[in-house]
Write a protein that holds these residues in place. Structure first.
Motif, PDB file in Angstrom:
ATOM      1  N   GLY A  74      49.901  55.189  37.047  1.00 35.73           N
ATOM      2  CA  GLY A  74      50.450  55.271  35.696  1.00 35.73           C
ATOM      3  C   GLY A  74      51.881  54.796  35.607  1.00 35.73           C
ATOM      4  O   GLY A  74      52.561  55.041  34.611  1.00 35.73           O
ATOM      5  N   SER A  75      52.373  54.094  36.664  1.00 35.88           N
ATOM      6  CA  SER A  75      53.746  53.571  36.609  1.00 35.88           C
ATOM      7  C   SER A  75      53.881  52.507  35.530  1.00 35.88           C
ATOM      8  O   SER A  75      54.975  52.173  35.107  1.00 35.88           O
ATOM      9  N   SER A  76      52.757  51.951  35.091  1.00 33.99           N
ATOM     10  CA  SER A  76      52.743  51.089  33.906  1.00 33.99           C
ATOM     11  C   SER A  76      51.503  51.441  33.104  1.00 33.99           C
ATOM     12  O   SER A  76      50.509  51.928  33.639  1.00 33.99           O
ATOM     13  N   LYS A  77      51.555  51.195  31.808  1.00 32.28           N
ATOM     14  CA  LYS A  77      50.443  51.582  30.931  1.00 32.28           C
ATOM     15  C   LYS A  77      49.255  50.643  31.078  1.00 32.28           C
ATOM     16  O   LYS A  77      48.113  51.039  30.926  1.00 32.28           O
ATOM     17  N   GLY A  78      49.532  49.377  31.352  1.00 29.32           N
ATOM     18  CA  GLY A  78      48.455  48.411  31.523  1.00 29.32           C
ATOM     19  C   GLY A  78      47.945  48.394  32.958  1.00 29.32           C
ATOM     20  O   GLY A  78      48.207  49.301  33.740  1.00 29.32           O
ATOM     21  N   GLU A  79      47.209  47.333  33.303  1.00 29.96           N
ATOM     22  CA  GLU A  79      46.682  47.157  34.656  1.00 29.96           C
ATOM     23  C   GLU A  79      47.407  46.013  35.340  1.00 29.96           C
ATOM     24  O   GLU A  79      47.779  45.029  34.703  1.00 29.96           O
ATOM     25  N   ASN A  80      47.590  46.137  36.661  1.00 24.88           N
ATOM     26  CA  ASN A  80      48.240  45.098  37.448  1.00 24.88           C
ATOM     27  C   ASN A  80      47.291  44.599  38.526  1.00 24.88           C
ATOM     28  O   ASN A  80      46.797  45.385  39.338  1.00 24.88           O
ATOM     29  N   VAL A  81      47.024  43.302  38.515  1.00 30.11           N
ATOM     30  CA  VAL A  81      46.089  42.701  39.464  1.00 30.11           C
ATOM     31  C   VAL A  81      46.835  41.651  40.273  1.00 30.11           C
ATOM     32  O   VAL A  81      47.396  40.702  39.711  1.00 30.11           O
ATOM     33  N   LEU A  82      46.848  41.815  41.582  1.00 25.96           N
ATOM     34  CA  LEU A  82      47.471  40.840  42.475  1.00 25.96           C
ATOM     35  C   LEU A  82      46.422  39.801  42.861  1.00 25.96           C
ATOM     36  O   LEU A  82      45.362  40.154  43.389  1.00 25.96           O
ATOM     37  N   VAL A  83      46.715  38.536  42.590  1.00 28.66           N
ATOM     38  CA  VAL A  83      45.802  37.441  42.943  1.00 28.66           C
ATOM     39  C   VAL A  83      46.460  36.615  44.040  1.00 28.66           C
ATOM     40  O   VAL A  83      47.576  36.117  43.872  1.00 28.66           O
ATOM     41  N   ILE A  84      45.763  36.495  45.169  1.00 28.33           N
ATOM     42  CA  ILE A  84      46.292  35.762  46.327  1.00 28.33           C
ATOM     43  C   ILE A  84      45.391  34.562  46.600  1.00 28.33           C
ATOM     44  O   ILE A  84      44.169  34.704  46.705  1.00 28.33           O
ATOM     45  N   GLY A  85      45.996  33.384  46.691  1.00 30.00           N
ATOM     46  CA  GLY A  85      45.265  32.195  47.126  1.00 30.00           C
ATOM     47  C   GLY A  85      45.458  32.036  48.611  1.00 30.00           C
ATOM     48  O   GLY A  85      46.576  31.788  49.077  1.00 30.00           O
ATOM     49  N   SER A  86      44.393  32.211  49.369  1.00 30.03           N
ATOM     50  CA  SER A  86      44.489  32.182  50.833  1.00 30.03           C
ATOM     51  C   SER A  86      44.158  30.793  51.355  1.00 30.03           C
ATOM     52  O   SER A  86      43.202  30.160  50.895  1.00 30.03           O
ATOM     53  N   ASP A  87      44.944  30.332  52.335  1.00 29.62           N
ATOM     54  CA  ASP A  87      44.601  29.071  52.995  1.00 29.62           C
ATOM     55  C   ASP A  87      44.041  29.328  54.399  1.00 29.62           C
ATOM     56  O   ASP A  87      44.204  28.533  55.312  1.00 29.62           O
ATOM     57  N   ALA A  88      43.364  30.486  54.543  1.00 32.33           N
ATOM     58  CA  ALA A  88      42.697  30.787  55.816  1.00 32.33           C
ATOM     59  C   ALA A  88      41.652  29.718  56.104  1.00 32.33           C
ATOM     60  O   ALA A  88      40.996  29.205  55.199  1.00 32.33           O
ATOM     61  N   ARG A  89      41.485  29.369  57.360  1.00 32.10           N
ATOM     62  CA  ARG A  89      40.565  28.285  57.745  1.00 32.10           C
ATOM     63  C   ARG A  89      39.210  28.785  58.249  1.00 32.10           C
ATOM     64  O   ARG A  89      38.356  28.004  58.623  1.00 32.10           O
ATOM     65  N   ASN A  90      38.991  30.098  58.230  1.00 30.95           N
ATOM     66  CA  ASN A  90      37.737  30.631  58.750  1.00 30.95           C
ATOM     67  C   ASN A  90      36.627  30.509  57.704  1.00 30.95           C
ATOM     68  O   ASN A  90      36.865  30.152  56.551  1.00 30.95           O
ATOM     69  N   ASP A  91      35.418  30.825  58.097  1.00 30.68           N
ATOM     70  CA  ASP A  91      34.279  30.925  57.183  1.00 30.68           C
ATOM     71  C   ASP A  91      34.037  29.637  56.390  1.00 30.68           C
ATOM     72  O   ASP A  91      33.755  29.657  55.203  1.00 30.68           O
ATOM     73  N   GLY A  92      34.139  28.487  57.064  1.00 33.23           N
ATOM     74  CA  GLY A  92      33.816  27.222  56.416  1.00 33.23           C
ATOM     75  C   GLY A  92      34.933  26.617  55.597  1.00 33.23           C
ATOM     76  O   GLY A  92      34.742  25.564  54.981  1.00 33.23           O
ATOM     77  N   HIS A 185      44.499  46.426  41.447  1.00 28.77           N
ATOM     78  CA  HIS A 185      43.466  45.665  42.153  1.00 28.77           C
ATOM     79  C   HIS A 185      44.090  44.456  42.827  1.00 28.77           C
ATOM     80  O   HIS A 185      45.075  43.893  42.331  1.00 28.77           O
ATOM     81  N   THR A 186      43.486  44.057  43.938  1.00 27.61           N
ATOM     82  CA  THR A 186      43.906  42.847  44.637  1.00 27.61           C
ATOM     83  C   THR A 186      42.688  41.965  44.860  1.00 27.61           C
ATOM     84  O   THR A 186      41.639  42.450  45.300  1.00 27.61           O
ATOM     85  N   VAL A 187      42.835  40.674  44.558  1.00 25.43           N
ATOM     86  CA  VAL A 187      41.749  39.707  44.692  1.00 25.43           C
ATOM     87  C   VAL A 187      42.256  38.525  45.518  1.00 25.43           C
ATOM     88  O   VAL A 187      43.324  37.983  45.227  1.00 25.43           O
ATOM     89  N   ILE A 188      41.504  38.148  46.538  1.00 32.27           N
ATOM     90  CA  ILE A 188      41.864  36.998  47.375  1.00 32.27           C
ATOM     91  C   ILE A 188      40.806  35.924  47.184  1.00 32.27           C
ATOM     92  O   ILE A 188      39.607  36.183  47.336  1.00 32.27           O
ATOM     93  N   VAL A 189      41.244  34.719  46.835  1.00 34.37           N
ATOM     94  CA  VAL A 189      40.332  33.584  46.668  1.00 34.37           C
ATOM     95  C   VAL A 189      40.675  32.561  47.734  1.00 34.37           C
ATOM     96  O   VAL A 189      41.834  32.157  47.869  1.00 34.37           O
ATOM     97  N   ALA A 291      31.946  32.835  42.750  1.00 35.30           N
ATOM     98  CA  ALA A 291      33.193  33.464  43.186  1.00 35.30           C
ATOM     99  C   ALA A 291      32.988  34.441  44.336  1.00 35.30           C
ATOM    100  O   ALA A 291      33.736  34.442  45.314  1.00 35.30           O
ATOM    101  N   THR A 292      31.964  35.289  44.216  1.00 36.84           N
ATOM    102  CA  THR A 292      31.821  36.368  45.194  1.00 36.84           C
ATOM    103  C   THR A 292      31.512  35.872  46.600  1.00 36.84           C
ATOM    104  O   THR A 292      31.778  36.576  47.570  1.00 36.84           O
ATOM    105  N   LYS A 293      30.979  34.664  46.705  1.00 36.44           N
ATOM    106  CA  LYS A 293      30.678  34.136  48.040  1.00 36.44           C
ATOM    107  C   LYS A 293      31.944  33.927  48.870  1.00 36.44           C
ATOM    108  O   LYS A 293      31.887  33.911  50.093  1.00 36.44           O
ATOM    109  N   SER A 294      33.065  33.750  48.195  1.00 37.87           N
ATOM    110  CA  SER A 294      34.308  33.533  48.928  1.00 37.87           C
ATOM    111  C   SER A 294      35.446  34.391  48.405  1.00 37.87           C
ATOM    112  O   SER A 294      36.607  34.046  48.552  1.00 37.87           O
ATOM    113  N   LEU A 295      35.097  35.501  47.758  1.00 36.32           N
ATOM    114  CA  LEU A 295      36.105  36.448  47.276  1.00 36.32           C
ATOM    115  C   LEU A 295      36.251  37.601  48.263  1.00 36.32           C
ATOM    116  O   LEU A 295      35.269  38.055  48.839  1.00 36.32           O
ATOM    117  N   THR A 296      37.470  38.065  48.422  1.00 41.03           N
ATOM    118  CA  THR A 296      37.717  39.332  49.101  1.00 41.03           C
ATOM    119  C   THR A 296      38.500  40.199  48.113  1.00 41.03           C
ATOM    120  O   THR A 296      39.470  39.728  47.519  1.00 41.03           O
TER     121      THR A 296
END
Length: 502
Positions: A74-92, A185-189, A291-296
């Motif tokens: 509740g530190s803010s009234k809305g929602e905060n979502v962290l979106v990270i673009g990963s340049d990891a080379r694993n998993d194809g 929430h945190t989402v990694i693409v 999306a879900t095939k490569s989302l964390t």
């Protein structure tokens, strides 16, 4: 076959043609109803299968790495979502992004999306990868925790532990430490998921301020190579889209700041495509599948129904009311430094659910003027809190002035001195382990001050040039700093506008 005796049989010669038609019509109706119900069952079963499939594709990261020392719910009234673009080379992903398949995971881009409580406005704040920050303690693969790392590039948080999949929990900890906002929430693409998304929407409109060649994407090439992009507006998807968002060199000053501007334009254009196709469950399922095939994601979004429900909650946010900004910054050598108090004002506005132009987007009904009493500053009580004060400027007597104000508020000042450097633009409050809550109390005396965890015990106040003295209660800003608001991009802006820096 048995027959019913509940009603008498009617001789055929007494049956009217109309009765016969009614019986046939009833049979057809019952048959149609049966087919329809069967169809619904099949659809429901199919939807269930799809949801099971999506559930099987969604990956979550270990929430045990999320710090216990974080902003309160509740530190803010809305929602905060962290979106990270990963340049990891694993998993194809190596096939798309190049590089060693066994390399460690890195974050290529990151932004904090604040969804206002009215669910009609949103703002994405980009954090440059080269920004110098203090990375707070983070969990290693062996279960141990690191010590705080001051003056470290922001993108190194994702690489703490040096695993191939990266450390999203550490990046989340760092963002919470920088902003004082709780990340819901945190989402990694990754590369693969990003390319698949652009394919599903049928391509994304982008714009280039100039022609781009292979050497612009891979500076180590001996020649400029083949043409990748023409100048001007065009549509990209798959590998081409990935190349667009990764290009840094050869455009403007070749900085990450310029690339962020193009990435913001790309995300805006992608959102426009998704909106144009309609945010309905039918339209969302192909997107979700890609999306879900490569989302964390964090465990809070770790199922298909939660993920789709979250996406559906965004459907009423207008493109024009979706803004993109970059954290207030300045160059510090070849790196980027956060500018205070501008950044603090931005986070305070988001906490209060104020839009970039200062409007209330909390979703609450406005009280009548007679029903809204004037807010009075809450007094600060420093009883039992010991503080050392250092002058971080060349202004004589500033530490003594700050010490007198702290003493008047009940703090115990253990001493004053000159800081090791006198170039502090804003006040910094350093705090040792287990002193964060006390440091937050001290921060109320210094509006816009930055909190910084350190390894030494106790609390130090390094006074900066922004300190004026005598202001113990910081009013909630009605809008973010002018430069931030004026530099914002809306999701419906022309894709060719404001594409490079320098």
């Amino acid at each position: 076959m048995t027959t019913s005796t509940s009603r008498r049989a009617v001789p055929a010669r007494h049956r009217s043609a109309a009765g016969t038609r009614r019986r046939k019509s009833g049979r057809r109706g019952r048959l149609a109803l049966g087919i329809f119900l069967s169809f619904l069952l099949l659809v429901a079963a199919g939807a269930g299968w799809i949801y099971l499939k999506l559930d099987g594709d969604i990956k979550t990261f270990d929430s045990g790495g999320i710090s216990d020392d974080r902003p309160a719910e509740g530190s803010s009234k809305g929602e905060n979502v962290l979106v990270i673009g990963s340049d990891a080379r694993n998993d194809g992903n190596a096939a798309l992004g190049g590089g060693d398949v066994n390399d460690i995971g890195r974050s290529d881009t990151a932004f904090l999306l604040h969804i206002y409580a009215d669910h009609k406005n949103a703002v994405a704040v980009s954090i440059p990868r080269d920004t110098l920050v203090t990375i707070p303690p983070c969990k290693l693969p062996d279960g141990k925790w690191t010590t705080a790392q001051p003056d470290t590039m922001f993108n190194e948080a994702y690489s703490v532990g040096e695993t191939e999949k990266g450390n999203p929990a550490c990046t989340q900890n760092t963002v919470e430490s920088i902003t004082g906002l709780r990340v819901d929430h945190t989402v990694i693409v990754d590369f693969k998921g990003f390319a698949a998304l652009t394919d599903v929407v049928g391509g994304v409109k982008v714009c280039l301020p100039q022609k781009v060649y292979e050497q612009d994407l891979k500076p180590k090439l001996p020649t400029r190579g083949k043409l990748l992009f023409d100048k001007g507006e065009q549509e990209v998807s798959g590998q081409k889209a990935l190349d667009y968002v990764r290009i840094r060199h050869g455009i403007g000053d070749g900085s990450d700041i310029g690339r962020i501007k193009r990435q913001q334009a790309f995300v805006a254009s992608l959102m426009k495509e998704v909106k144009n196709k309609g945010l309905t469950p039918t339209k969302l399922l192909p997107l979700a599948d890609a999306a879900t095939k490569s989302l964390t994601v964090d465990p809070g979004l770790g199922s298909a129904d939660k993920l789709i429900s979250f996406a559906m909650s965004l459907k009423d946010i207008d493109l024009h009311n979706t803004k993109f900004v970059t954290i207030p910054w300045r160059y510090e050598g070849s790196r980027v430094a956060i500018v205070e108090p501008d950044a603090g004002d931005l986070w305070a506005a988001l906490k209060a659910d104020r839009t970039l132009d200062g409007k209330d987007a909390s979703g609450k009904k406005k009280a009548s003027p007679s029903a809204s009493p004037k807010a009075t500053p809450t007094p600060v009580s420093g009883k039992g809190i010991a503080v050392a004060v250092y002058n971080g400027t060349t202004v004589t007597g500033l530490a003594a002035k700050a010490a007198a104000e702290l003493t008047a508020d009940g703090f115990t000042v253990t001493g004053t001195a000159t800081a090791s450097s006198q170039d502090h633009a804003t006040t910094v409050i350093e705090y040792g382990p287990d002193h964060k809550s006390e440091a937050q109390t001290v921060a109320r005396v210094f509006p816009g001050a930055a909190l910084q965890p350190v390894t030494v015990n106790g609390i130090n106040v390094v006074v900066g040039e922004s300190y004026q003295g005598g202001a113990t209660a910081s009013p909630t800003p009605t809008s973010v700093p002018k430069d931030v608001a004026e530099g914002a991009r809306s999701a419906d802006d022309n894709p060719c506008s404001n594409l490079s820096y320098g």
